[in-house]
Design a protein around this motif. Structure first.
Motif, PDB file in Angstrom:
ATOM      1  N   GLU A 130       6.249  10.519   7.891  1.00  0.00           N
ATOM      2  CA  GLU A 130       5.241   9.512   7.519  1.00  0.00           C
ATOM      3  C   GLU A 130       4.094   9.468   8.529  1.00  0.00           C
ATOM      4  OE1 GLU A 130       8.512   9.054   7.527  1.00  0.00           O
ATOM      5  OE2 GLU A 130       8.851   8.859   5.366  1.00  0.00           O
ATOM      6  N   GLU A 269      -0.847  -5.772   1.484  1.00  0.00           N
ATOM      7  CA  GLU A 269      -1.842  -4.771   1.091  1.00  0.00           C
ATOM      8  C   GLU A 269      -1.971  -3.680   2.161  1.00  0.00           C
ATOM      9  OE1 GLU A 269      -5.345  -6.738  -0.603  1.00  0.00           O
ATOM     10  OE2 GLU A 269      -6.501  -5.137   0.378  1.00  0.00           O
ATOM     11  N   HIS A 272       1.183  -1.500   2.030  1.00  0.00           N
ATOM     12  CA  HIS A 272       1.146  -0.614   0.850  1.00  0.00           C
ATOM     13  C   HIS A 272       0.166   0.539   1.097  1.00  0.00           C
ATOM     14  CE1 HIS A 272       3.797  -2.281  -2.111  1.00  0.00           C
ATOM     15  NE2 HIS A 272       3.284  -3.486  -2.018  1.00  0.00           N
ATOM     16  N   ALA A 273      -0.993   0.218   1.634  1.00  0.00           N
ATOM     17  CA  ALA A 273      -2.008   1.264   1.859  1.00  0.00           C
ATOM     18  C   ALA A 273      -1.503   2.271   2.895  1.00  0.00           C
ATOM     19  CB  ALA A 273      -3.316   0.627   2.328  1.00  0.00           C
ATOM     20  N   ASP A 276       1.176   4.551   1.380  1.00  0.00           N
ATOM     21  CA  ASP A 276       0.842   5.136   0.083  1.00  0.00           C
ATOM     22  C   ASP A 276       1.109   6.644   0.122  1.00  0.00           C
ATOM     23  OD1 ASP A 276      -0.177   5.166  -2.499  1.00  0.00           O
ATOM     24  OD2 ASP A 276      -2.134   5.824  -1.763  1.00  0.00           O
ATOM     25  N   GLY A 277       1.865   7.153  -0.843  1.00  0.00           N
ATOM     26  CA  GLY A 277       2.141   8.596  -0.886  1.00  0.00           C
ATOM     27  C   GLY A 277       3.323   9.021  -0.033  1.00  0.00           C
ATOM     28  N   ARG A 282       9.636   2.520   0.818  1.00  0.00           N
ATOM     29  CA  ARG A 282       9.231   1.585  -0.231  1.00  0.00           C
ATOM     30  C   ARG A 282       8.898   0.241   0.413  1.00  0.00           C
ATOM     31  NH1 ARG A 282       9.280  -0.421  -5.415  1.00  0.00           N
ATOM     32  NH2 ARG A 282      10.185  -2.490  -5.611  1.00  0.00           N
TER      33      ARG A 282
END
Ligand code: NAP
Length: 352
Positions: A130, A269, A272-273, A276-277, A282
């Motif tokens: 990540e 937010e 999540h950003a 992302d990907g 999760r």
């Protein structure tokens, strides 16, 4: 072309997880498993749950290294560096689950003692996909992170990347007994472990503290897709683990006090950003729990704003043997060799 893989330390918990994942990997073939205690005997000898499913017998490390394109080390720190050196000398690439290639020489000396093979450290990429995905592609040595370090770093990573850690963030983890490996000690005796919550290596003495501080420091200096040997900021972390009577699982509870007001929606937010990907993370508003990641190679993360104290609460649950060990190592292998990032992994767990 199918990648030939050898596992060293295949009679330990990390090794078992690697055997399971590589046995179902579409692009890799499990070529050899090494163990000293079970030398010459079938995989069933160490692993009853795999009886009759893996047609291999344990060999020594030298034979295992010779037989494969890539060597995965699930062996203790200190003992692993010479094995990695032998593998590199034979031209093999390496994925290492031990601590031997996760730190720079100076930080390694602080937490583990002098590094046995510092000349190899430049070849190593920190194997948290990540945070180091681009750098991992083609890596000679993938230094897969520690289980506690994975949970703590993922919980705080989006804050670190935006300079929102505040002065001294803290992480308390509860962790299950398999984090200590298969070899037992008195503290892992059933009578001492059951019905008990036992703090250990608290107040800045757990070795993963240095590893987490490095990872967060790189994020603070470089942002998400960072370089293992690139610049980093100084980060100090209060890290305190507690052993609880679970076989597997880690729940990390992180608290950070940024120098500005935030709220639940903007934090969610941001998280999540940031992720992302990332197929093995999760983010959700649901608080994570260890049972939801048992047998899974995915991290579950939630984040909240504590209005009363002006602090961020971030929680991360992983299976220490999944996203914390073998799952992450196979994810790192997948990125390093250009396979589908989740090949051989299991994202859902087992319930109950
Ligand atoms: N358990 C976790 O949650 C976890 C998570 C992330 C990373 N890790 C890391 O992964 C590595 C393996 O951990 P584990 O939990 O699988 O430990 P483990 O269950 O104790 O297994 C380690 C294996 O390494 C072999 N070994 C021990 N000493 C050795 C030596 N001097 N030379 C060569 N082989 C040796 C042993 O097999 P033989 O005696 O049969 O050779 C043993 O089965 C460690 O570095 C650990 O820190 C563990």
């Amino acid at each position: 072309m199918t990648l030939r893989v050898a596992i060293l330390g295949a009679s330990g918990y990390g090794g078992a997880g690697l055997i399971e994942r590589l046995s179902r990997h579409p692009d890799a073939k499990l070529e050899a498993v090494a163990s000293r205690a079970h030398l010459g005997r079938p995989v069933d000898d160490a692993w009853p749950h795999l009886a009759g499913l893996v047609p291999l017998s344990f060999v020594d490390a030298e034979a295992a290294i010779a037989s494969a394109d890539v060597v995965m080390c699930a062996t203790p720190h200190g003992a692993t560096a010479p094995l990695v050196r032998a593998a590199r000398a034979a031209g093999k690439r390496v994925v290492d689950l031990s601590a031997d290639f996760r730190l720079d020489a100076e930080t390694y000396a602080e937490w583990y003692g002098p590094h046995p093979h510092p000349e190899l450290l430049d070849e190593a990429v920190y194997g948290l996909p990540e945070l180091h995905r681009s750098e991992l592609r083609g890596a000679a040595i993938v230094a897969s992170p520690g289980c506690n370090a994975t949970a703590a770093t993922l919980a705080l990573a989006p804050l670190a990347a935006e300079g929102l850690l505040g002065q001294v963030p803290s992480v308390t983890i509860v962790t299950g007994a398999s984090g200590a490996g298969r070899a037992t000690g008195l503290g892992l005796h059933f009578a001492e472990l059951s019905e008990n919550a036992r703090p250990y290596k608290v107040a800045g003495t757990h070795r993963h503290t240095g590893e987490i501080e490095l990872a967060l420091g790189r994020l603070a200096a470089q942002g998400k897709d960072s370089r293992s040997h690139g610049p980093r900021q100084e980060v100090r972390l209060a890290f305190n683990p507690v052993l609880v009577p679970m076989s597997r699982g880690i729940l990390a509870t992180a608290v950070a006090r940024p120098e500005r007001e935030l709220d639940d929606a903007s934090l969610l937010e941001r998280y999540h950003a940031f992720f992302d990907g990332d197929p093995c993370v999760r983010v959700s508003s649901e608080l994570p729990q260890t049972k939801a990641v048992a047998g899974s190679d995915r991290a579950l993360i939630a984040v909240r704003w504590d209005r009363r104290t002006g602090s961020v609460l971030a929680m991360c649950a992983i299976d220490n043997l999944g996203k914390g060990a073998a799952g992450q190592a196979v994810q790192g292998l997948n990125v390093a060799f250009g396979f589908d990032e989740t090949a051989g992994l299991r994202l859902g767990g087992v319930w109950p």
